[in-house]
Enzyme design. Structure first.
Site, short mmCIF file in Angstrom:
data_model
loop_
_atom_site.label_atom_id
_atom_site.label_comp_id
_atom_site.label_asym_id
_atom_site.label_seq_id
_atom_site.Cartn_x
_atom_site.Cartn_y
_atom_site.Cartn_z
N HIS A 1 0.84 -1.19 0.00
CA HIS A 1 0.00 0.00 0.00
C HIS A 1 0.88 1.25 0.00
CE1 HIS A 1 -0.32 1.29 4.55
NE2 HIS A 1 0.90 0.97 4.23
N CYS B 1 5.38 4.96 5.21
CA CYS B 1 4.19 4.47 4.50
C CYS B 1 3.81 5.35 3.32
CB CYS B 1 3.01 4.34 5.47
SG CYS B 1 3.04 2.80 6.42
N HIS C 1 5.17 -0.17 -0.72
CA HIS C 1 5.91 -1.01 0.23
C HIS C 1 4.90 -2.00 0.77
CE1 HIS C 1 3.88 1.90 2.73
NE2 HIS C 1 3.90 0.97 3.68
N HIS D 1 3.39 -4.84 3.92
CA HIS D 1 3.30 -5.21 5.34
C HIS D 1 2.87 -6.68 5.44
CE1 HIS D 1 3.66 -1.18 7.04
NE2 HIS D 1 2.86 -0.75 6.08
N ASP E 1 -4.66 -10.69 -0.18
CA ASP E 1 -3.34 -11.30 -0.03
C ASP E 1 -2.51 -11.14 -1.30
OD1 ASP E 1 -1.35 -12.71 1.35
OD2 ASP E 1 -1.99 -14.62 0.48
N HIS E 2 -1.30 -10.62 -1.13
CA HIS E 2 -0.38 -10.35 -2.24
C HIS E 2 -0.95 -9.35 -3.25
CE1 HIS E 2 1.71 -13.69 -0.40
NE2 HIS E 2 2.78 -13.38 -1.13
N GLU F 1 -0.44 -4.05 11.74
CA GLU F 1 0.30 -3.66 10.53
C GLU F 1 1.79 -3.93 10.73
OE1 GLU F 1 -0.40 0.12 7.80
OE2 GLU F 1 1.06 0.54 9.37
#
Ligand code: NI
Length: 137
Positions: free
Chosen positions: A14, A33, A39, A41, A79-80, A126
């Site tokens: 995100h 962020c 990047h 998490h 996810d991913h 996070e």
């Protein structure tokens, strides 16, 4: 009333930023962020439901079913993925952990009712030092 929690994990990218702000101003407010090149998490999602213990099964809810609805309605979508651009239930939303937990609540509230329980809390970590909880109000 008994409370039952299921943990699921996902990895996602995100970026926190306001388009109308400069990169410097974004960094000042959102720190790492705000990185313009995204990047990731390693998120941990804790879904807590509450209800009465069934005399028949001894469960509030079958954790297999709870895991299935979380994976079907949340994990498979995030996810991913890039949370800013690829997730239907986050479209046009700012993807802070606070807003993600509220969005996940909206996705799961009805599904948990169908299992015969009530959604109590969505908790999302996070980083290992930061987490957010939402109780629906
Ligand atoms: Ni971040």
């Amino acid at each position: 009333m008994v409370y039952v929690t299921r943990r699921e994990r996902f990895n996602a990218a995100h970026r926190l930023f306001k388009a109308e702000w400069s990169d410097e101003k974004n960094y000042e407010v959102f720190g790492k962020c705000s990185n313009p090149n995204w990047h990731g998490h390693n998120y941990e999602l804790f879904v807590t439901v509450k209800g009465k213990v069934s005399g028949e099964t001894g469960f509030v809810v079958n954790l297999k079913d709870l895991s299935r609805i979380i994976r079907e309605h949340i994990i498979s979508k995030v996810d991913h993925k890039n949370l800013n651009i690829e997730v239907d239930f986050l479209q046009d939303k700012f993807v802070s952990t606070e807003i993600i937990v509220k969005s996940i609540w909206e996705q799961l509230e009805h599904q948990v009712k169908l299992l015969g329980a009530q959604l109590h809390c969505i908790k999302l970590t996070e980083t290992e030092n930061n987490y957010v909880e939402y109780y629906g109000e």
